[in-house]
Design a protein around this motif. Structure first.
Motif, PDB file in Angstrom:
ATOM      1  N   GLU A   8      10.994 -22.756 -24.761  1.00  0.00           N
ATOM      2  CA  GLU A   8      10.099 -21.911 -25.554  1.00  0.00           C
ATOM      3  C   GLU A   8      10.857 -21.105 -26.610  1.00  0.00           C
ATOM      4  OE1 GLU A   8       6.857 -22.176 -25.121  1.00  0.00           O
ATOM      5  OE2 GLU A   8       7.280 -23.644 -23.549  1.00  0.00           O
ATOM      6  N   ASN A   9      12.188 -21.219 -26.622  1.00  0.00           N
ATOM      7  CA  ASN A   9      12.990 -20.465 -27.586  1.00  0.00           C
ATOM      8  C   ASN A   9      12.696 -20.942 -29.011  1.00  0.00           C
ATOM      9  OD1 ASN A   9      15.657 -20.224 -29.286  1.00  0.00           O
ATOM     10  ND2 ASN A   9      15.855 -18.711 -27.645  1.00  0.00           N
ATOM     11  N   ASP A  10      12.470 -19.994 -29.914  1.00  0.00           N
ATOM     12  CA  ASP A  10      12.119 -20.347 -31.297  1.00  0.00           C
ATOM     13  C   ASP A  10      13.189 -21.185 -31.973  1.00  0.00           C
ATOM     14  OD1 ASP A  10       9.763 -18.972 -31.060  1.00  0.00           O
ATOM     15  OD2 ASP A  10      10.516 -17.118 -31.964  1.00  0.00           O
ATOM     16  N   GLU A  11      14.447 -20.894 -31.659  1.00  0.00           N
ATOM     17  CA  GLU A  11      15.555 -21.577 -32.342  1.00  0.00           C
ATOM     18  C   GLU A  11      15.803 -22.970 -31.786  1.00  0.00           C
ATOM     19  OE1 GLU A  11      20.297 -20.851 -33.446  1.00  0.00           O
ATOM     20  OE2 GLU A  11      19.164 -19.322 -32.322  1.00  0.00           O
ATOM     21  N   LYS A  39      12.303 -26.732 -30.781  1.00  0.00           N
ATOM     22  CA  LYS A  39      12.025 -27.961 -31.528  1.00  0.00           C
ATOM     23  C   LYS A  39      13.100 -29.009 -31.279  1.00  0.00           C
ATOM     24  CE  LYS A  39       9.312 -25.981 -35.316  1.00  0.00           C
ATOM     25  NZ  LYS A  39       9.234 -25.788 -36.786  1.00  0.00           N
ATOM     26  N   LEU A  40      14.361 -28.560 -31.182  1.00  0.00           N
ATOM     27  CA  LEU A  40      15.440 -29.509 -30.905  1.00  0.00           C
ATOM     28  C   LEU A  40      15.252 -30.145 -29.535  1.00  0.00           C
ATOM     29  CD1 LEU A  40      18.501 -27.451 -32.232  1.00  0.00           C
ATOM     30  CD2 LEU A  40      17.600 -29.554 -33.222  1.00  0.00           C
ATOM     31  N   ILE A  41      14.922 -29.317 -28.552  1.00  0.00           N
ATOM     32  CA  ILE A  41      14.746 -29.822 -27.189  1.00  0.00           C
ATOM     33  C   ILE A  41      13.620 -30.841 -27.129  1.00  0.00           C
ATOM     34  CG2 ILE A  41      14.111 -29.159 -24.819  1.00  0.00           C
ATOM     35  CD1 ILE A  41      15.493 -26.433 -25.383  1.00  0.00           C
ATOM     36  N   LEU A  55      26.551 -13.299 -21.176  1.00  0.00           N
ATOM     37  CA  LEU A  55      26.670 -14.761 -21.131  1.00  0.00           C
ATOM     38  C   LEU A  55      25.461 -15.390 -20.430  1.00  0.00           C
ATOM     39  CD1 LEU A  55      30.465 -15.074 -20.281  1.00  0.00           C
ATOM     40  CD2 LEU A  55      29.369 -15.805 -22.399  1.00  0.00           C
ATOM     41  N   THR A  56      24.986 -14.721 -19.384  1.00  0.00           N
ATOM     42  CA  THR A  56      23.810 -15.224 -18.675  1.00  0.00           C
ATOM     43  C   THR A  56      22.594 -15.241 -19.588  1.00  0.00           C
ATOM     44  OG1 THR A  56      24.677 -14.350 -16.578  1.00  0.00           O
ATOM     45  CG2 THR A  56      22.333 -14.893 -16.654  1.00  0.00           C
ATOM     46  N   ARG A  57      22.433 -14.188 -20.389  1.00  0.00           N
ATOM     47  CA  ARG A  57      21.308 -14.153 -21.343  1.00  0.00           C
ATOM     48  C   ARG A  57      21.425 -15.277 -22.366  1.00  0.00           C
ATOM     49  NH1 ARG A  57      22.096  -8.464 -20.756  1.00  0.00           N
ATOM     50  NH2 ARG A  57      23.460  -8.402 -22.583  1.00  0.00           N
ATOM     51  N   LYS A  58      22.659 -15.564 -22.809  1.00  0.00           N
ATOM     52  CA  LYS A  58      22.871 -16.669 -23.744  1.00  0.00           C
ATOM     53  C   LYS A  58      22.472 -17.993 -23.114  1.00  0.00           C
ATOM     54  CE  LYS A  58      26.373 -15.717 -27.238  1.00  0.00           C
ATOM     55  NZ  LYS A  58      27.708 -16.121 -27.742  1.00  0.00           N
ATOM     56  N   LEU A  59      22.860 -18.179 -21.860  1.00  0.00           N
ATOM     57  CA  LEU A  59      22.517 -19.422 -21.168  1.00  0.00           C
ATOM     58  C   LEU A  59      21.005 -19.589 -21.073  1.00  0.00           C
ATOM     59  CD1 LEU A  59      25.083 -19.771 -18.237  1.00  0.00           C
ATOM     60  CD2 LEU A  59      24.642 -21.403 -20.070  1.00  0.00           C
ATOM     61  N   VAL A  60      20.310 -18.492 -20.788  1.00  0.00           N
ATOM     62  CA  VAL A  60      18.848 -18.551 -20.706  1.00  0.00           C
ATOM     63  C   VAL A  60      18.273 -18.972 -22.058  1.00  0.00           C
ATOM     64  CG1 VAL A  60      16.756 -17.172 -20.426  1.00  0.00           C
ATOM     65  CG2 VAL A  60      18.664 -16.887 -18.825  1.00  0.00           C
ATOM     66  N   ASP A  61      18.791 -18.392 -23.135  1.00  0.00           N
ATOM     67  CA  ASP A  61      18.295 -18.737 -24.475  1.00  0.00           C
ATOM     68  C   ASP A  61      18.516 -20.211 -24.787  1.00  0.00           C
ATOM     69  OD1 ASP A  61      17.424 -16.175 -24.989  1.00  0.00           O
ATOM     70  OD2 ASP A  61      19.252 -15.571 -26.052  1.00  0.00           O
ATOM     71  N   TYR A  62      19.721 -20.714 -24.485  1.00  0.00           N
ATOM     72  CA  TYR A  62      20.047 -22.098 -24.837  1.00  0.00           C
ATOM     73  C   TYR A  62      19.263 -23.106 -24.006  1.00  0.00           C
ATOM     74  CZ  TYR A  62      23.912 -21.061 -28.021  1.00  0.00           C
ATOM     75  OH  TYR A  62      24.650 -20.651 -29.101  1.00  0.00           O
ATOM     76  N   GLN A 104      27.200 -27.917 -28.600  1.00  0.00           N
ATOM     77  CA  GLN A 104      27.577 -29.251 -29.060  1.00  0.00           C
ATOM     78  C   GLN A 104      26.396 -30.215 -28.990  1.00  0.00           C
ATOM     79  OE1 GLN A 104      30.717 -30.210 -30.412  1.00  0.00           O
ATOM     80  NE2 GLN A 104      29.311 -31.835 -31.056  1.00  0.00           N
ATOM     81  N   LEU A 105      25.622 -30.115 -27.917  1.00  0.00           N
ATOM     82  CA  LEU A 105      24.442 -30.972 -27.785  1.00  0.00           C
ATOM     83  C   LEU A 105      23.475 -30.741 -28.941  1.00  0.00           C
ATOM     84  CD1 LEU A 105      22.508 -32.896 -26.290  1.00  0.00           C
ATOM     85  CD2 LEU A 105      21.755 -30.916 -24.918  1.00  0.00           C
ATOM     86  N   TYR A 106      23.200 -29.487 -29.229  1.00  0.00           N
ATOM     87  CA  TYR A 106      22.258 -29.186 -30.307  1.00  0.00           C
ATOM     88  C   TYR A 106      22.804 -29.605 -31.675  1.00  0.00           C
ATOM     89  CZ  TYR A 106      19.672 -26.465 -26.848  1.00  0.00           C
ATOM     90  OH  TYR A 106      18.955 -26.078 -25.742  1.00  0.00           O
ATOM     91  N   GLU A 107      24.109 -29.462 -31.873  1.00  0.00           N
ATOM     92  CA  GLU A 107      24.710 -29.904 -33.136  1.00  0.00           C
ATOM     93  C   GLU A 107      24.605 -31.414 -33.281  1.00  0.00           C
ATOM     94  OE1 GLU A 107      25.866 -28.176 -35.739  1.00  0.00           O
ATOM     95  OE2 GLU A 107      25.089 -26.408 -34.681  1.00  0.00           O
TER      96      GLU A 107
END
Length: 268
Positions: free
Chosen positions: A166-169, A172-174, A155-162, A252-255
């Protein structure tokens, strides 16, 4: 910052064994359900009151476990005895027959009130372990705690990704956030940071069977309440539930951002 930070302590005495569960099962069903929860937490396929066919007829197993993560995978049968008296050797002999007929690899008899001396003789040099409730938790604790730690790490790794610009996914949204979206992103970053700080505090001694002194709350309640835990399971459930809540808020924010761009005819 106006973020909420709450001191959290365990609601048990310092000399208590801070194990998986903080309370003794209240009845037979509670005993088998709690035993099943332990195996579930470890990623096993677990079935409560499973009926299986054997050469001698249908047998009902209190807790039937497929340990798919062991190498090789194995079948574990658990018999739960919430009796007011110690379990006699005859119960062990009967269970040995069930284990043999089912072709299970291991068996456990978990008893509220222990076992008669003959039961220990009957289980010696067999693939059956006989355990009272505390002994069952002791037996399962090392693997259980590793599995729960790994869940929190994931879960911590997921939080870091979100939260990584610099995350590819998500990068751009950020970079396309409007003012309100930036505010929400900052709020979620702060909650994620509190989560990480809290995890650093409790992970250092989480394997110990004594209660953690305190952690910082990372929920969004905004209340300055004292939160008490009576077990490691309650602590991990709190941690996992709140981490998943933060992650779902990021999702939800990204959606919402994607929907806004779609409505405006923009492509990312």
């Amino acid at each position: 910052s106006g973020a909420c930070r709450i001191k959290v302590v365990a609601a048990i005495s310092p000399t208590s064994n801070f194990m998986i569960f903080g309370i003794t099962p209240v009845d037979w069903k509670d005993l088998q359900n709690k035993a099943a929860e332990v195996f579930d937490d470890m990623g096993c396929k677990t079935y409560v009151e499973k009926s299986i066919e054997t050469a001698r007829g249908t047998v009902n197993i209190d807790v039937y476990v497929e340990d798919v993560n062991s190498i090789p995978s194995s079948i574990i049968l658990c018999e739960c005895k919430h009796w007011e008296r110690p379990v006699p050797q005859s119960a062990v002999h009967s269970f040995r027959t069930v284990i043999s007929d089912c072709g299970a690899h291991h068996g456990m008899i978990i008893s509220k009130n222990g076992f008669q001396s003959g039961a220990y003789d009957a289980s010696a040099h067999t693939n059956i372990k006989i355990l009272n409730w505390d002994e069952f938790q002791e037996e399962m604790y090392p693997r259980w705690i590793e599995c729960m730690i790994n869940k929190v790490k994931a879960l911590t790794r997921k939080l870091v990704d979100y939260s990584n610009e610099e995350n590819d996914e998500f990068g751009k949204l950020i970079s396309s956030f409007n003012a309100s979206e930036q505010e929400e992103f900052k709020r979620l970053l702060e909650r994620g940071l509190q989560f990480s700080i809290s995890m650093m505090g409790i992970m250092a001694n989480i394997k110990e069977k004594s209660p953690p002194i305190h952690i910082n709350d990372f929920s969004s309640s905004g209340k300055m309440d004292l939160i008490a835990f009576d077990s490691k399971k309650a602590l991990f459930e709190f941690v996992i539930r709140n981490a998943e809540n933060i992650i779902s808020s990021f999702v939800q924010l990204y959606e919402d951002v994607k929907t806004r761009h779609h409505k405006n005819g923009n492509s990312l």
